[in-house]
Design a protein around this motif. Structure first.
Motif, short mmCIF file in Angstrom:
data_model
loop_
_atom_site.label_atom_id
_atom_site.label_comp_id
_atom_site.label_asym_id
_atom_site.label_seq_id
_atom_site.Cartn_x
_atom_site.Cartn_y
_atom_site.Cartn_z
N ILE A 1 -73.62 -91.22 -11.65
CA ILE A 1 -72.37 -91.82 -12.13
C ILE A 1 -71.77 -92.83 -11.15
O ILE A 1 -71.04 -93.71 -11.54
CB ILE A 1 -71.30 -90.75 -12.49
CG1 ILE A 1 -70.99 -89.83 -11.31
CG2 ILE A 1 -71.76 -89.94 -13.71
CD1 ILE A 1 -69.73 -88.98 -11.55
N THR A 2 -72.08 -92.71 -9.88
CA THR A 2 -71.61 -93.72 -8.92
C THR A 2 -72.36 -93.55 -7.61
O THR A 2 -73.12 -92.59 -7.44
CB THR A 2 -70.08 -93.62 -8.69
OG1 THR A 2 -69.63 -94.77 -7.97
CG2 THR A 2 -69.68 -92.37 -7.93
N GLU A 3 -72.17 -94.50 -6.70
CA GLU A 3 -72.78 -94.34 -5.38
C GLU A 3 -71.88 -94.92 -4.31
O GLU A 3 -71.05 -95.79 -4.57
CB GLU A 3 -74.19 -94.92 -5.31
CG GLU A 3 -74.33 -96.38 -5.53
CD GLU A 3 -75.81 -96.81 -5.55
OE1 GLU A 3 -76.72 -95.98 -5.31
OE2 GLU A 3 -76.06 -97.99 -5.83
N LEU A 4 -72.04 -94.40 -3.10
CA LEU A 4 -71.25 -94.89 -1.97
C LEU A 4 -72.02 -94.61 -0.69
O LEU A 4 -72.58 -93.53 -0.53
CB LEU A 4 -69.87 -94.23 -1.91
CG LEU A 4 -69.75 -92.76 -1.54
CD1 LEU A 4 -68.36 -92.45 -1.07
CD2 LEU A 4 -70.12 -91.87 -2.72
N ASN A 5 -72.08 -95.61 0.17
CA ASN A 5 -72.71 -95.44 1.48
C ASN A 5 -74.11 -94.82 1.40
O ASN A 5 -74.47 -93.96 2.20
CB ASN A 5 -71.82 -94.57 2.38
CG ASN A 5 -70.39 -95.08 2.45
OD1 ASN A 5 -70.15 -96.26 2.68
ND2 ASN A 5 -69.43 -94.21 2.20
N VAL B 1 -73.57 -89.90 -6.55
CA VAL B 1 -72.88 -88.79 -7.20
C VAL B 1 -73.51 -88.65 -8.58
O VAL B 1 -73.66 -89.63 -9.31
CB VAL B 1 -71.38 -89.07 -7.34
CG1 VAL B 1 -70.67 -87.88 -7.98
CG2 VAL B 1 -70.77 -89.38 -5.97
N GLN C 1 -75.26 -92.76 -0.73
CA GLN C 1 -75.28 -91.47 -1.42
C GLN C 1 -74.99 -91.71 -2.90
O GLN C 1 -74.24 -92.62 -3.25
CB GLN C 1 -74.19 -90.52 -0.89
CG GLN C 1 -74.12 -90.39 0.61
CD GLN C 1 -75.31 -89.65 1.17
OE1 GLN C 1 -75.60 -88.53 0.77
NE2 GLN C 1 -76.01 -90.27 2.10
N MET D 1 -65.21 -102.23 -10.42
CA MET D 1 -64.53 -101.09 -9.79
C MET D 1 -63.72 -100.36 -10.86
O MET D 1 -62.52 -100.52 -10.96
CB MET D 1 -63.63 -101.61 -8.67
CG MET D 1 -63.12 -100.51 -7.77
SD MET D 1 -62.41 -101.17 -6.24
CE MET D 1 -61.51 -102.60 -6.82
N ASP D 2 -64.44 -99.57 -11.67
CA ASP D 2 -63.79 -98.83 -12.76
C ASP D 2 -63.66 -97.36 -12.39
O ASP D 2 -64.48 -96.82 -11.67
CB ASP D 2 -64.63 -98.94 -14.04
CG ASP D 2 -64.66 -100.37 -14.54
OD1 ASP D 2 -63.60 -101.01 -14.52
OD2 ASP D 2 -65.75 -100.83 -14.93
N LYS D 3 -62.64 -96.72 -12.96
CA LYS D 3 -62.53 -95.29 -12.72
C LYS D 3 -63.52 -94.55 -13.62
O LYS D 3 -63.97 -95.06 -14.65
CB LYS D 3 -61.11 -94.81 -12.96
CG LYS D 3 -60.66 -94.78 -14.40
CD LYS D 3 -59.29 -94.14 -14.50
CE LYS D 3 -58.81 -94.12 -15.95
NZ LYS D 3 -57.51 -93.43 -16.09
N ILE D 4 -63.86 -93.35 -13.20
CA ILE D 4 -64.85 -92.53 -13.89
C ILE D 4 -64.19 -91.22 -14.30
O ILE D 4 -63.62 -90.53 -13.45
CB ILE D 4 -66.04 -92.24 -12.95
CG1 ILE D 4 -66.75 -93.54 -12.59
CG2 ILE D 4 -67.00 -91.23 -13.57
CD1 ILE D 4 -67.67 -93.41 -11.39
N ASN D 5 -64.27 -90.91 -15.57
CA ASN D 5 -63.71 -89.64 -16.06
C ASN D 5 -64.86 -88.65 -16.23
O ASN D 5 -65.74 -88.84 -17.08
CB ASN D 5 -62.98 -89.89 -17.39
CG ASN D 5 -62.34 -88.62 -17.92
OD1 ASN D 5 -63.02 -87.65 -18.21
ND2 ASN D 5 -61.02 -88.63 -18.03
N ILE D 6 -64.87 -87.61 -15.41
CA ILE D 6 -65.99 -86.67 -15.36
C ILE D 6 -66.23 -86.01 -16.72
O ILE D 6 -67.37 -85.89 -17.19
CB ILE D 6 -65.67 -85.55 -14.33
CG1 ILE D 6 -65.48 -86.13 -12.94
CG2 ILE D 6 -66.77 -84.50 -14.31
CD1 ILE D 6 -66.69 -86.76 -12.38
N SER D 7 -65.15 -85.60 -17.35
CA SER D 7 -65.27 -84.90 -18.63
C SER D 7 -65.89 -85.80 -19.70
O SER D 7 -66.77 -85.38 -20.45
CB SER D 7 -63.86 -84.43 -19.01
OG SER D 7 -63.82 -84.03 -20.32
#
Lengths: 125, 125
Positions: free
Chosen positions: B22-26, B30, B28, B1-7
């Motif tokens: 970059i990630t997924e949830l339910n 991203v 879906q 569970m790491d944070k993601i920095n878009i830039s």
């Protein structure tokens, strides 16, 4: 099928801890919220939840179920995290923070915890 | 569970029209993509797709199924739109544009259109 300007949407409300729905897709809703102070510990048993910080700083504190072990992540603008289903979390914002949330339609923002901050119905803006 | 920095994620690739997960949830995902030029007309029969512009300007052209009537929307940074399932659309970026996409896992970015730009498998970054 209209475009949505995030910055304009944030100007449409002042309340904190009251997510506003701005759009939905494939059963998920995109919400905007202003946060300030400490929210209540909660989890969403079956739903993952995405937090994306637009302005300010968000502290997300996590705890292992059944223990007191806590970790935290600090999110700044342009940073996101997905909190997996079932994970206890507590959002904290020392100064006002603006976030975008993505989660399934119908989810309660306080999870199974009934709290004075619980909103039974969220507004669309 | 790491944070993601878009830039930081956008610095990890250069190719255009090649979304990176970059990630997924339910169910879906991203994704981030760099766009430049004109993409192919396509639709996603059963999936809604969210476009959120991070940098630059995105033109989304739409057409009524079976007609030549077209409309377009111009999205600037901080603006988003959901393209409903089944709606023909064509992304265009005159200058390089950075977007975040949200759509179901497994979706093809060219829909049912098989094109030289079609990628059979997208990378995670």
């Amino acid at each position: 099928m209209d475009k949505i300007n995030i910055s304009n949407k944030f100007k449409m409300f002042e309340e904190t801890w009251t997510p506003k729905i701005i759009t939905e897709l494939n059963g998920q809703q995109v919400k905007l919220a202003k946060l300030k102070g400490e929210f209540v510990w909660h989890n969403h048993e079956h739903e993952d939840e995405l937090f994306y910080v637009v302005k300010g700083e968000l502290i997300l504190r996590f705890r292992e179920s059944g223990t007191n072990e806590q970790t935290e992540v600090i999110l700044k603008p342009g940073e996101m995290i997905v909190v997996p289903a079932g994970v206890d979390h507590k959002p904290i914002a020392h100064e006002e923070c603006h976030v975008m949330l993505i989660e399934p339609a119908g989810i309660k923002h306080t999870g199974d915890v009934q709290h004075e901050l619980t909103k039974d119905k969220l507004d669309w803006i």
